[in-house]
Design an enzyme around this catalytic site. Structure first.
Site, mmCIF file in Angstrom:
data_model
loop_
_atom_site.group_PDB
_atom_site.id
_atom_site.type_symbol
_atom_site.label_atom_id
_atom_site.label_comp_id
_atom_site.label_asym_id
_atom_site.label_seq_id
_atom_site.Cartn_x
_atom_site.Cartn_y
_atom_site.Cartn_z
ATOM 1 N N PHE A 167 29.844 40.726 54.899
ATOM 2 C CA PHE A 167 29.780 41.480 53.648
ATOM 3 C C PHE A 167 31.109 42.198 53.419
ATOM 4 O O PHE A 167 31.614 42.882 54.303
ATOM 5 C CB PHE A 167 28.626 42.496 53.700
ATOM 6 N N GLN A 168 31.664 42.022 52.254
ATOM 7 C CA GLN A 168 32.939 42.627 51.860
ATOM 8 C C GLN A 168 34.083 42.267 52.804
ATOM 9 O O GLN A 168 34.969 43.073 53.072
ATOM 10 C CB GLN A 168 32.805 44.143 51.717
ATOM 11 N N MET A 218 54.573 41.826 22.131
ATOM 12 C CA MET A 218 55.675 40.999 22.615
ATOM 13 C C MET A 218 55.325 39.513 22.535
ATOM 14 O O MET A 218 56.185 38.689 22.224
ATOM 15 C CB MET A 218 56.031 41.393 24.055
ATOM 16 N N LYS A 228 36.886 48.341 60.797
ATOM 17 C CA LYS A 228 36.084 49.553 60.927
ATOM 18 C C LYS A 228 35.900 49.977 62.386
ATOM 19 O O LYS A 228 35.972 51.160 62.713
ATOM 20 C CB LYS A 228 34.723 49.317 60.269
ATOM 21 N N GLU A 284 41.223 50.457 42.204
ATOM 22 C CA GLU A 284 42.225 50.370 43.267
ATOM 23 C C GLU A 284 43.590 49.924 42.760
ATOM 24 O O GLU A 284 44.621 50.261 43.329
ATOM 25 C CB GLU A 284 41.753 49.455 44.392
HETATM 26 C C1 TPP Z 1 48.654 41.832 33.248
HETATM 27 C C2 TPP Z 1 49.416 41.114 32.212
HETATM 28 N N1 TPP Z 1 48.818 40.190 31.429
HETATM 29 C C3 TPP Z 1 49.513 39.546 30.473
HETATM 30 C C4 TPP Z 1 50.838 39.799 30.284
HETATM 31 C C5 TPP Z 1 51.613 39.053 29.225
HETATM 32 N N2 TPP Z 1 52.144 39.984 28.217
HETATM 33 C C6 TPP Z 1 53.416 40.435 28.248
HETATM 34 S S1 TPP Z 1 53.749 41.520 27.048
HETATM 35 C C7 TPP Z 1 52.194 41.386 26.411
HETATM 36 C C8 TPP Z 1 51.796 42.169 25.211
HETATM 37 C C9 TPP Z 1 51.580 43.576 25.517
HETATM 38 O O1 TPP Z 1 50.940 44.158 24.407
HETATM 39 P P1 TPP Z 1 50.929 45.718 24.206
HETATM 40 O O2 TPP Z 1 50.574 46.397 25.458
HETATM 41 O O3 TPP Z 1 50.114 46.028 23.015
HETATM 42 O O4 TPP Z 1 52.450 46.065 23.980
HETATM 43 P P2 TPP Z 1 53.461 45.711 22.795
HETATM 44 O O5 TPP Z 1 54.199 44.488 23.197
HETATM 45 O O6 TPP Z 1 52.663 45.515 21.551
HETATM 46 O O7 TPP Z 1 54.342 46.911 22.757
HETATM 47 C C10 TPP Z 1 51.446 40.487 27.164
HETATM 48 C C11 TPP Z 1 50.056 40.108 26.857
HETATM 49 C C12 TPP Z 1 51.434 40.750 31.148
HETATM 50 N N3 TPP Z 1 52.739 41.041 31.076
HETATM 51 N N4 TPP Z 1 50.715 41.394 32.071
#
Ligand code: TPP
Lengths: 162, 583
Positions: free
Chosen positions: B132-133, B497, B182, B70
């Site tokens: 439920f749900q 990042m 529902k 979803e």
């Molecule tokens: C749902 C979620 N969890 C954690 C983060 C924290 N976060 C920001 S950038 C990042 C790294 C993303 O890694 P990747 O997709 O491999 O991209 P890259 O930065 O290596 O291009 C994380 C963990 C986030 N933005 N969103």
């Protein structure tokens, strides 16, 4: 910047969840609520919320704008100035030892409030007034021993028909 | 009874001015209401609480995109909305179906994207019984929707749907959720197709800017020596890009954009400064910091833009144009607030300024534009080529071979910033990214949604190897629905990042950011029946991109890039934006 007390009054749709939207706005954005009072108006579809907050001027501006943004909030007004009437009611349960009973009644008389319940060892006093009046009364009653208190929080209306 | 018949019969009697009311179930009323809002696609996932609605949906010509999670439905509806400017619609079941939408809703809310999310709910008599749900999704989503509704009576349904669409798309747009029990979907009532405008007593967005304020803005614009326009998502949402471009060119004023504003002003225009903020260009951050006038349009001065707020545009008078009064003076003090729709306001300014522009304006701007050009020449966006593939190079080549025309979605992290920096967006609604919430896993489902809106356009998700795994299951959706999205993974084997922050600010302590086990993305693509391609050397990049784009159907391109590349410039969080770490 110093925090100031502000009294917001607002008309809202009288629907489930509306109070939660208002309160959620305050908790979610870290705004403060000193007191909150809600009841239906003369139109059963509309309720009035009176809310007292403590905030510095930019936050007060945000609060007013954010409240206005809620889809169920019909009208918001800041009633902090002198052009509005403000009242609060409290029920105060004060310990009433024999040697204090006369004194308490004298205070009740001076403050033009009412004793609404009497027991062997307590009075319940009903008082309505400005915040200042309530504070003054509480200060005088404190030495006797305040056992319980229920306050409504401030309600306010603009001194104009609309 | 045949609905068409009943309409004509009643019409024959000429009792009603509008179309005649018909007895219909809640589920069918919902369909009729969706149709009357012009809905052509619903992104969703079925379940017990919405079986009746699905049963009715099947009997319409509304297209249903069956997602695999979803969250994917909401991001896909969001991508559809961002690409097309229309309201995206989702349909999910109660309980877990509803809670799975929350990240998507919060993502759309943060970026002001118009969505209507319909969640099934347990029957009204069970609400509050921990049935439920059952979850209180209205309560859960109150802080991340523009508004939400629980439909308690079937008689209210048509009105609520209409209000929901109106609220979602008007003013500052946003997601609106409708929780539909529902039994309400099963109950029936008379349905009259709505007519006339929606009027809500407590919701009247203000579109028209105050003329007096506009004259002040025009005055400042004529006086300013070092003006900068700072545009954001509001320009794109309001369809104000052309008006913005005209405004900037006419007043010879350079333009920077927030991440959300990219494409709102042509990224190849001489007046373009590049993106502002934490990973903004040197010249954009310097220009804003040295400006004497900042005209901010449809922005909210996010902390990733401003850095240290006291130092932000400290020499400038600030004009702030926004449809949402709460955006104004929330983070930054403003000289002239203008509440209004960005497009209408810019158009009004263009008219006003067209008449009163000083003759010598272009000459007067010359020294300022020269200064900016010096900043541009001294500090280009740059990276060092090496033996390994540079992620920036992949984006650059993608830009070149697609002629800058692709609709680009992104995941979150370095991949997102490199896409923003190196795919010079010229047109609005071509850069689709989770700016406000920064939701990893956004890009693939958003690409699917954008592809649904524009079946013949090239849609590319620029992804990280971490993020892509957060909604990779939507590959099956793309396959099943024949949506040929292209995924470019900048695969650095890290949560890049976060690793970058650890490198720069935590003495290279790479706590839990190494992705030691990764799927083989080529085989993964193949497992879904899609095409997988890989490049490991710089000289393979162009051929892989070319082939990936030309191959029909969904394609995953796995670019094994320099592992420890970082995004520059970078302003450390909370520092003034002039304090940039450079390559
Ligand atoms: C749902 C979620 N969890 C954690 C983060 C924290 N976060 C920001 S950038 C990042 C790294 C993303 O890694 P990747 O997709 O491999 O991209 P890259 O930065 O290596 O291009 C994380 C963990 C986030 N933005 N969103």
């Amino acid at each position: 910047m110093t925090a100031e007390r502000h009294i917001f009054t607002m008309l809202v749709d009288n629907e489930p969840g509306v109070l939660s939207r208002v309160v959620g706005l305050f908790s979610g954005r870290g705004f403060n609520i000193e007191s909150l009072c809600v009841a239906e108006t003369i139109d059963p579809r509309i309720s009035r919320i009176t809310l007292v907050t403590l905030a510095n001027p930019p936050v007060v501006e945000q609060i007013e704008k954010q409240l206005n943004k809620l889809v169920n909030v019909i009208k918001v007004r800041d009633l902090s100035g002198d052009d509005s009437v403000k009242r609060e009611m409290a029920l105060i349960c004060v310990q009433a030892k024999p040697e204090h009973r006369a004194e308490i009644l004298r205070i009740v008389d001076i403050f033009r409030c009412k004793v609404v319940d009497v027991g062997l060892e307590h009075y319940i006093i009903e008082v309505t007034g400005t915040e200042g009046k309530l504070t003054a009364l509480l200060n005088l009653l404190k030495p006797m021993g305040i056992q319980k208190i229920a306050r409504t929080g401030t309600v306010a209306l603009l001194r104009e028909p609309n | 009874m045949n609905p068409a018949q009943s309409t004509s019969q009643t019409k024959g009697k000429a009792v009603f001015a509008g179309p005649a009311p018909q007895e219909m179930s809640g589920a069918r009323i919902l369909m009729a209401a969706l149709k009357s809002e012009g809905v052509d696609t619903v992104f969703g996932f079925p379940g017990g609480a919405v079986i009746d609605i699905y049963d009715a949906l099947m009997r319409t010509d509304i297209r249903h995109i069956l997602v695999r999670h979803e969250q994917g439905a909401v991001h896909a509806a969001d991508g559809y909305a961002r690409a097309s400017g229309r309201v995206g619609v989702c349909l999910v079941t109660s309980g877990p179906g509803a809670t799975n939408t929350v990240t998507g809703i919060a993502t759309a809310y943060a970026d002001s994207i118009p969505l209507v999310i319909i969640t099934g709910q347990v029957p009204t008599h069970l609400i509050g019984n921990d049935a439920f749900q059952e979850v209180d999704i209205v309560g859960i989503t109150r802080p991340c929707t523009k508004h939400n509704y629980l439909v308690s009576h079937v008689e209210d349904l048509a009105r609520i749907v209409r209000e929901a669409f109106h609220i979602a798309r008007s003013g500052r747009p946003g997601p609106v959720l409708i929780d539909l029990p529902k039994d309400v979907a099963k109950a029936s009532t008379l349905y009259t197709p709505p007519s006339g405008d929606v009027r809500l007593k407590a919701y009247r967005p203000n579109y028209r800017p105050n003329k007096h304020q506009l004259r002040k803005v025009a005055g400042l614009m004529a006086e300013a020596e070092r003006p900068v326009i700072f545009a954001g998502g509001g320009v794109i949402l309001s369809g104000g890009s052309e008006a913005l471009t005209a405004f900037a060119r006419r007043t010879a004023t350079p333009v920077t954009c927030s991440l959300m504003g990219l494409g709102g002003f042509p990224g190849t225009d001489p007046l373009w400064l590049g993106m502002i903020g934490m990973h903004g260009t040197y010249r954009a951050n310097m220009a804003v910091s040295n400006a004497d006038l900042l005209v901010a349009v449809g922005v909210r001065f996010d902390d990733r833009v401003t850095g240290k707020t006291d130092a932000f545009a400290a020499q400038a008078k600030i004009v702030h144009i926004d449809i949402d009064p709460t955006s104004i003076r929330k983070n930054i003090p403003v000289t002239i607030p203008v509440v209004g729709d960005c497009r209408l306001t810019l158009e009004a300014l263009n008219t006003l300024i067209g008449e009163n522009l000083p003759q010598d304006l272009p000459e007067r701007r010359a020294p300022w534009l020269d200064r900016i050009d010096a900043w541009r020449r001294s500090h280009q966006l740059a990276y060092r080529q090496g033996d390994a593939i540079k992620p920036q190079y992949v984006v650059e080549v993608l830009h070149r071979i697609t002629g800058g025309k692709a609709i680009v979605t992104t995941e979150v992290g370095q991949n997102q910033m490199w896409a923003a920096q190196f795919y010079h967006f010229d047109r609005p609604r071509h850069f689709i990214t989770s700016g406000g919430l920064g939701t990893m896993g956004f890009g693939l489902p958003a690409a699917i949604g954008a592809q649904v809106a524009f079946p013949d356009e090239l849609v590319v998700d620029i992804a990280g190897d971490g993020s892509i795994q957060m909604n990779i299951q939507e590959m099956a959706t793309a396959m099943q629905c024949g949506l040929p999205v292209k995924i470019v993974i900048l695969n650095n084997g890290y949560l890049g990042m976060v690793r970058q922050w650890q490198e720069l600010f935590y003495e290279k302590r790479y706590a839990c950011t190494g992705m030691e086990v990764q799927p083989d993305f080529v085989k993964l693509a193949e497992a879904y029946g899609a095409t997988g391609l890989r490049a490991t050397r710089p000289d393979e990049v162009e051929a892989v991109l070319q082939k990936g784009i030309e191959t029909p159907g969904p394609v995953i391109m796995d670019f094994v890039v320099e592992r420890e590349e970082s995004v520059y410039p970078m302003v450390p969080a909370g520092a003034p934006i002039t304090e940039m770490l450079l390559v």
